[in-house]
Design a protein around this motif. Sequence first.
Motif, PDB file in Angstrom:
ATOM      1  N   LEU A   5      -5.991  -0.931   0.573  1.00 19.76           N
ATOM      2  CA  LEU A   5      -6.064  -2.215  -0.127  1.00 19.76           C
ATOM      3  C   LEU A   5      -7.131  -3.127   0.491  1.00 19.76           C
ATOM      4  CD1 LEU A   5      -2.252  -2.958  -0.573  1.00 19.76           C
ATOM      5  CD2 LEU A   5      -3.818  -1.867  -2.197  1.00 19.76           C
ATOM      6  N   GLY A  15       0.804  -1.212   0.000  1.00 24.95           N
ATOM      7  CA  GLY A  15       0.000   0.000   0.000  1.00 24.95           C
ATOM      8  C   GLY A  15       0.837   1.262   0.000  1.00 24.95           C
ATOM      9  N   ASP A  35       0.280  -1.327   4.607  1.00 21.56           N
ATOM     10  CA  ASP A  35      -0.723  -0.496   3.949  1.00 21.56           C
ATOM     11  C   ASP A  35      -1.176   0.607   4.908  1.00 21.56           C
ATOM     12  OD1 ASP A  35      -2.719   0.466   2.257  1.00 21.56           O
ATOM     13  OD2 ASP A  35      -4.170  -1.091   2.829  1.00 21.56           O
TER      14      ASP A  35
END
Length: 365
Positions: free
Chosen positions: A356, A136, A351
Amino acid sequence: MSNDLTAELQDRVRHAADVSLPLRLEGNGTKSWLGRAVDGEVLSLSGHTGILNYQPKELVVTARCGTPLREIESVLAEQGQMLPFEPPHFADVSGGGDSTTGATLGGTIACGLSGPARPYAGSARDLVLGTRVLTGRAEVLRFGGEVMKNVAGYDISRLMTGAFGTLGVLLDISVKVLPIPTTGRTLVQTCSQEEAIARMTGWAAKPLPISATCFDGEQLWVRLSGNHGGVSAAAERIGGEAVDDGEALVFWRDRIREQGHPFFAGDAPLWRLSVPPTVAPLALPGAQLIEWGGAQRWLRSDAEAAVIRFAVSAVGGHATLFRGGDRRSEVFHPLPTGLMTLHREMKRAFDPSGILNPGRLYATL
């Protein structure tokens, strides 16, 4: 071409992180119904295809995430090899996806799916050797390698398996393969659920070439795989009515692996119960089908989630709402506070913007 697509995906992820835009990762959509429902812009991975490296003598294949499973399985079969964990495709029973290309390697590994051979040949997680991942943060990282003895980053590749894309986009994946057994035989016995569990757990303690077991509510099916002598001796020892090869293929592949068995038909919620294999039959409302030597029990039931999870937790297991029901609810078994905290820390590490597949595993992930 691959480098261009990787750069394009990086740009999409980088922009999404900058503007906090949720992304819904998708290959061919054959498993879009698994997990919780995700709201977000589709990040299509279906074009990221191709087998990058296949060394039959080394028993390893490396392919891009969007490569269709049927393409990989076809190439392996030409060399007398197979994916040992028998991954389900769900291309024909999910009601979605592109039927011309079907399930992809990336979706299979991201969902951590394994078929009938899982207890005997290993799970998807056991057989993933390495991955190349887009995080991410829009960073491309490589973990593991193409040999079992490779240690560096190996556990991170396993971590990505079954993470449902919440930690990163699986770009390339290296998987261990095995030779196709020279002989297979399926036997059927009529017995009760209690007898089926006792027989399956009893067989597990013996050196038998069992590669799959299933109790469908009326009959206990057992598949033997290996060399001719070993399979013949085991069949004599186990007993039961022999099933012809064509019927056996239909049963294990179409009815069980792909869930085409009448048990899986209908609209009632389908629960996947993971329990210690020796646990006695669970007193829950609804029909049950038992796989994996007693460790995986499918339940069709309209009972409340709390009732099902309480009963399963009491025997040391966990319950997942596999299909149907409220996909906005917590479909996976609730995690203890400490384990959920660890999950959140891992999510932040890979992330940090939470873009995500947000909420695919749990509402707060």
